[in-house]
Design an enzyme around this catalytic site. Sequence first.
Site, PDB file in Angstrom:
ATOM      1  N   THR A  17     -11.216   3.808  -9.328  1.00 56.10           N
ATOM      2  CA  THR A  17     -10.130   5.348  -8.849  1.00 56.10           C
ATOM      3  C   THR A  17      -9.969   4.939 -10.657  1.00 56.10           C
ATOM      4  O   THR A  17      -9.920   7.482 -10.543  1.00 56.10           O
ATOM      5  CB  THR A  17      -8.952   4.954  -8.386  1.00 56.10           C
ATOM      6  OG1 THR A  17      -9.604   4.518  -7.139  1.00 56.10           O
ATOM      7  CG2 THR A  17      -7.914   6.905  -8.190  1.00 56.10           C
ATOM      8  N   SER A  63     -14.481  -0.389  -6.571  1.00 53.82           N
ATOM      9  CA  SER A  63     -14.563  -1.837  -6.943  1.00 53.82           C
ATOM     10  C   SER A  63     -14.779  -2.457  -5.240  1.00 53.82           C
ATOM     11  O   SER A  63     -15.015  -3.690  -4.854  1.00 53.82           O
ATOM     12  CB  SER A  63     -12.621  -1.682  -6.974  1.00 53.82           C
ATOM     13  OG  SER A  63     -11.468  -1.826  -6.347  1.00 53.82           O
ATOM     14  N   THR A  96      -8.633  -0.345  -7.522  1.00 52.09           N
ATOM     15  CA  THR A  96      -7.150  -1.565  -6.792  1.00 52.09           C
ATOM     16  C   THR A  96      -8.346  -2.137  -6.010  1.00 52.09           C
ATOM     17  O   THR A  96      -7.862  -2.751  -5.272  1.00 52.09           O
ATOM     18  CB  THR A  96      -6.342  -0.473  -6.115  1.00 52.09           C
ATOM     19  OG1 THR A  96      -6.654   0.782  -5.495  1.00 52.09           O
ATOM     20  CG2 THR A  96      -5.996   0.401  -7.244  1.00 52.09           C
TER      21      THR A  96
END
Length: 149
Positions: A17, A63, A96
């Site tokens: 992000t 991720s 994250t």
Amino acid sequence: MASAPASKIVILGTGGTIAGTATSAVDAVGYSAAQLGVGHLIAAVPALRELDLECEQIAQLDSKDMDVTTWQALAARAAYHLARADVAGVVVTHGTDTLEETAYLLHRVLAPFKPLVLTAAMRPATSIAADGPQNLYDAVAATRDAHAH
């Protein structure tokens, strides 16, 4: 004569992000992760321009899509840079979703003797209230701190 302490910080980009973009600056949920390279993230933080930084793009992915191959590549490049005499530490920009898994893996397989700091963001880089630039600045500051290890 003693040599000067290393001052170079290497920033390794993996996407996430923090490197995401949206079509609108007020859209914090309808964005695409991993659209900007690590060089773009550094350029967005004027306070970093005067520092001795080097960047390398390891991956460009959300991720949630981290995999063994990417983790192996990241660990190998982090180990390489941490072993360099001219490098004071390494910062990894990351998403994250798997940030803690990556941190745990790097800690276990590298046992770094220099600072190795991971940073991420909850809002994309194009957000009106992007948190990535401050998070990246703070990660570099933590890496440069003489007490970090």
